[in-house]
Write an enzyme that holds these catalytic residues in place. Structure first.
Site, PDB file in Angstrom:
ATOM      1  N   HIS A 138      -4.935  14.635 -36.812  1.00  0.00           N
ATOM      2  CA  HIS A 138      -6.322  14.221 -37.017  1.00  0.00           C
ATOM      3  C   HIS A 138      -7.175  14.580 -35.804  1.00  0.00           C
ATOM      4  CE1 HIS A 138      -5.312  11.077 -40.359  1.00  0.00           C
ATOM      5  NE2 HIS A 138      -5.042  12.322 -40.711  1.00  0.00           N
ATOM      6  N   ASN A 187       0.901  17.256 -42.559  1.00  0.00           N
ATOM      7  CA  ASN A 187       0.428  17.489 -43.925  1.00  0.00           C
ATOM      8  C   ASN A 187       0.889  18.846 -44.442  1.00  0.00           C
ATOM      9  OD1 ASN A 187      -0.941  15.032 -44.102  1.00  0.00           O
ATOM     10  ND2 ASN A 187      -2.803  15.862 -43.210  1.00  0.00           N
ATOM     11  N   TYR A 210       2.744  10.586 -37.796  1.00  0.00           N
ATOM     12  CA  TYR A 210       2.648  11.912 -38.393  1.00  0.00           C
ATOM     13  C   TYR A 210       3.706  12.855 -37.817  1.00  0.00           C
ATOM     14  CZ  TYR A 210      -1.677  11.055 -40.946  1.00  0.00           C
ATOM     15  OH  TYR A 210      -2.620  10.591 -41.830  1.00  0.00           O
TER      16      TYR A 210
END
Length: 804
Positions: free
Chosen positions: A262, A212, A271
């Protein structure tokens, strides 16, 4: 938590990058942007903008040749369909994408991005179409006015406003830069400033970590380049630095090569792939510029290619065990533009990212990576990389160049074993096949659900054992496996048949078993791996061990207990035979029925073999259950964003039935990937090949004399064979036949402040030992005293000795 579709399908720089263009607005360039422009030569911003445009569109390819001609024609057809269906109205740009849903905003920008690519790419039938450009601007204006505007507030999934939509908007603005007015560009950038403010990267926490964080930095960098704002570009570069250090908990790369996102999920293939692709793009974009990424920590990312990603790539596919929710995203291929997804689709994206990252690496790294990529491409017979319609032209061009480069020598698949205790995963590779083991603990979730995805992945961390052959079985988990497989019978697992609800246990990695003993020990070739299994929302209790050897994996399951009032099973195999497969099952030399619906209880089974797949040996004989069935499901069953179209696949399942509410049940079998019926029968007949030393609640261990291997998982202190441990430990001993032996020891619980291990075998001397060994006594036996192992994160301690 990301959007309910695959990031690959919208954002992958190396793939089918969805790009979008600007909108007219009354907003003008900010004073900060205007002032900043004067401090940096305009031509550097222009150069970076042009570089990014080339990176997303590709270069050096012949649009009239394969695979580009077909891809460009598909792109043009898709853009024409989307253009014809576009109908700007209050609350929507396309009727099927209501802008009251944040996901529809990103999806709308994605469609405009496809149209932008069709406009900019050659050979699409829409190349340079001024009417198409005008339609794209109209669409951008509409989204700007309706939802993505500095005066609007975010809603729904944060990811759409901070990552999905701005990346697409900025990419389109780069492609159609010459067609945008200064006011349009300023309006778009003002919207990005609203939803991706500098504060988004002020702290390395929450939704601003790992992949992210890299996504946020990409938006900040492109916003700075398009707005000629050096401070924004510098911020994007500097905000990458927290991604680089090795972590010991939470999100990021671990010393053993694990990648976690996460907090509790193994996510190298999803990811991690997004992070790799994002960093590859930013490294390549900023290379040689005022804002080049020079942080020495960037080497961690370069090292991750072979340390973190390559171990999970096989024949071009990315293994499911490190891909989380992405396994529930598939493509029924109902049209020529379908999203491929699956293990091969994920792998292809990583290959393209590795090829791009090479442009920012050393010449030695670049050349070796190109050899790796070429080898994976050449071996992916099931889903040839250059036929992947999900890959964009830019990715195809990069990968095609690698494949065609005569100076690049393809590198073969490696052999050996890799443990990833940081994410409870193991990978075993032998000549001709590879296998992965997925486990769970207090540190790592059983599975992840969220955004309506992966609703039935409940038991993926209960010891799932997946494997692939070099020339067979590469579509085993690609070919509609996840929507059709019995989710209570994932291969290798021990589970309760207690019915579970969709998304049982809660979203975002919450279902974590209350156990510490998960891990293993390896010498890099063989391994002992173990998992204390606790069931999801059930009373299931079991001990599982895998001893990974030269041509086999020995699987022990012991102390199986439950009080749920339902059956408990250990799944030997659940093989996907395809849409019409009828591969033969042979048991103890006798062919079994190939009729759908056939099932049998097979007492006294010594061995079984599935034609074209592999063999299974049951030491001492066992009662095995078998089932041949056709199963029908849909992607929507496991992912609310998937199609409801039914799909059917045939399965051949072998399992141990422990009965209802078992008390200390146990079983064992040997997996022989690729073995013929004759080879399987021969191994079963060789009763001296394997000695099962223990298989209960206290220890599990084996001895394979022909390999010089003794391996024991000590769940508690005790003695097994020639080994004694005074507490929980994992031990692998190999006698090499030249007077040497190697002992590999780990503390999978990460709780041992001291450990004493004795090998009752004459040892003349210790040739090498780690600093964790505080005392080593040789003679008629070897006694090793270890100090505090708690800070070693389950890493293997290796000791080499000379035998007496």
């Amino acid at each position: 938590m990301s959007a309910p579709w695959s990031r690959r399908s919208f954002l992958r720089l190396s793939g089918n990058a969805a790009l979008v263009t600007g909108i007219p607005s009354a907003v003008t360039l900010s004073a900060v942007d205007a002032a900043s422009t004067a401090s940096t030569a305009d031509d550097e911003f222009d150069q970076l903008r042009d570089r990014w445009r080339e990176m997303v569109l590709g270069s050096g390819f012949d649009p009239a040749s394969a695979p580009f001609a077909g891809k460009l024609a598909l792109l043009g057809g898709q853009a024409a369909e989307q253009r014809a269906a576009m109908a700007a109205a209050a609350g929507s740009l396309w009727p099927d994408l209501p802008l009251t849903l944040s996901a529809s905003i990103t999806a709308s920008y994605a469609r405009l991005g496809t149209m932008a690519q069709a406009y900019a790419q050659p050979g699409t039938g829409l190349t340079g179409d001024s009417g198409l450009a005008a339609d794209i601007r109209t669409g951008l204006d509409h989204l700007h006015e309706q939802v993505y505007h500095p005066a609007k507030s975010p809603f729904g999934n944060w990811w759409d406003f901070r990552i999905g939509s701005p990346q697409l908007l900025l990419d389109i603005s780069t492609i159609l830069y010459a067609q945008l007015s200064p006011a349009q560009l300023a309006g778009y950038l003002a919207a990005v400033d609203r939803f991706v403010p500098d504060s988004a990267v002020a702290q390395y926490t929450g939704t601003s970590t790992g992949a992210n964080r890299v996504d946020l930095c990409r938006s900040l960098a492109l916003r700075g380049i398009l707005g000629r704002n050096p401070a924004k570009v510098a911020l994007a570069r500097d905000a990458l630095s927290p991604v680089f250090p090795v972590v010991t908990g939470g999100d990021g790369f671990y010393a053993d090569g694990s990648f976690v996102q996460h907090t509790y999920l193994s996510y190298t293939g999803s990811y991690g792939a997004v992070l790799l692709g994002g960093l590859a793009g930013l490294f390549a974009l900023l290379s040689g510029s005022t804002w080049a990424v020079t942080d020495p920590g960037r080497q961690l990312v370069l090292d991750s290619v072979e340390k973190s990603f390559a171990p999970f790539l096989f024949n071009g596919l990315m293994m499911d065990g490190v891909s989380g929710r992405a396994t529930s995203r598939g493509d029924p291929r109902t049209n020529s533009y379908g999203f491929q997804g699956g293990d091969h689709g994920r792998g292809h994206g990583v290959l393209a990212s590795v090829a791009l990252l090479g442009s920012a690496a050393s010449s030695a790294e670049r050349q070796r990576w190109r050899g790796l990529v070429k080898g994976w491409m050449q071996r992916d017979y099931y889903s040839p990389v250059l036929t992947d319609t999900d890959l964009g032209v830019a990715a195809l061009a990069r990968l095609g160049a690698v494949l065609d480069d005569g100076a690049v020598t393809a590198i073969a698949e490696p052999t050996g074993h890799r443990l990833f205790p940081g994410m409870d995963r193991a990978v075993h590779r032998r000549p001709g096949w590879a296998a992965s083991i997925s486990m769970a603990s207090k540190r790592m979730g059983l599975y992840e659900t969220g955004n309506g995805e992966n609703l039935r992945g409940w038991h993926a961390g209960a010891g799932m054992l997946q494997w692939w052959g070099d020339t067979y079985g590469n579509g085993q988990y690609t070919d509609a496996f996840w929507p059709t497989v019995d989710p209570y019978r994932l291969p290798g697992t021990t589970v309760s048949r207690k019915p579970l609800a969709d998304a049982e246990g809660g979203a975002w990695g919450l279902p974590r078993p209350d156990v510490n003993w998960v891990g293993g020990a390896t010498d890099g070739e063989y391994a002992a791996v173990g998992q204390f299994v606790r069931g999801l929302s059930s009373t299931l209790y079991a001990k599982k061990s895998w001893f990974c050897l030269a041509d086999a994996i020995v699987c022990l399951t012991g102390s199986v207990r439950a009080t749920d009032g339902t059956a408990v099973e250990t799944v030997v195999e659940n093989r996907n035979l395809g849409a019409g497969g009828s591969q033969a099952l042979t048991v103890n030399g006798a062919a079994q029925s190939t009729a759908l619906g056939w099932s049998a209880t097979l007492p006294g089974t010594r061995w079984a073999q599935i034609a074209g797949h592999g063999g299974y040996v049951f030491p001492g004989g066992a009662t095995v259950r078998a089932l041949r069935e056709a199963r029908t499901g849909s992607w929507h069953d496991i992912n609310t964003g998937g199609t409801t179209d039914p799909v059917t696949r045939r399965y051949l399942t072998l399992w141990f039935d422990h009965g209802v509410d078992p008390v200390d049940a146990a079983c064992s079998h040997i997996l022989l990937p690729g073995a013929t019926a004759a080879a399987t029968a021969a191994r079963a007949a060789d009763t001296g090949w394997l000695a099962v030393l223990a298989n209960d609640n206290a220890q599990q261990g084996v001895r394979v004399a022909s390999l010089g291997v003794t391996a024991v998982n000590f769940w508690f202190a005790g003695s097994v064979g020639a080994l004694t441990a005074d507490g929980p430990a994992c031990v692998l001993v190999r006698e090499h036949g030249d007077g040497r032996a190697t002992l590999c020891v780990s503390d999978p619980m990460r709780m041992r402040t001291a450990l004493t291990l004795t090998w009752h075998r004459p040892v003349a001397s210790v040739l090498s030992q780690p600093a964790t060994v505080v005392s080593a006594t040789t003679g008629s036996a070897l006694t090793l005293v270890f100090g505090d192992l708690t800070a070693l994160a389950g890493a293997t301690q290796r000791i080499e000795v000379a035998l007496g």
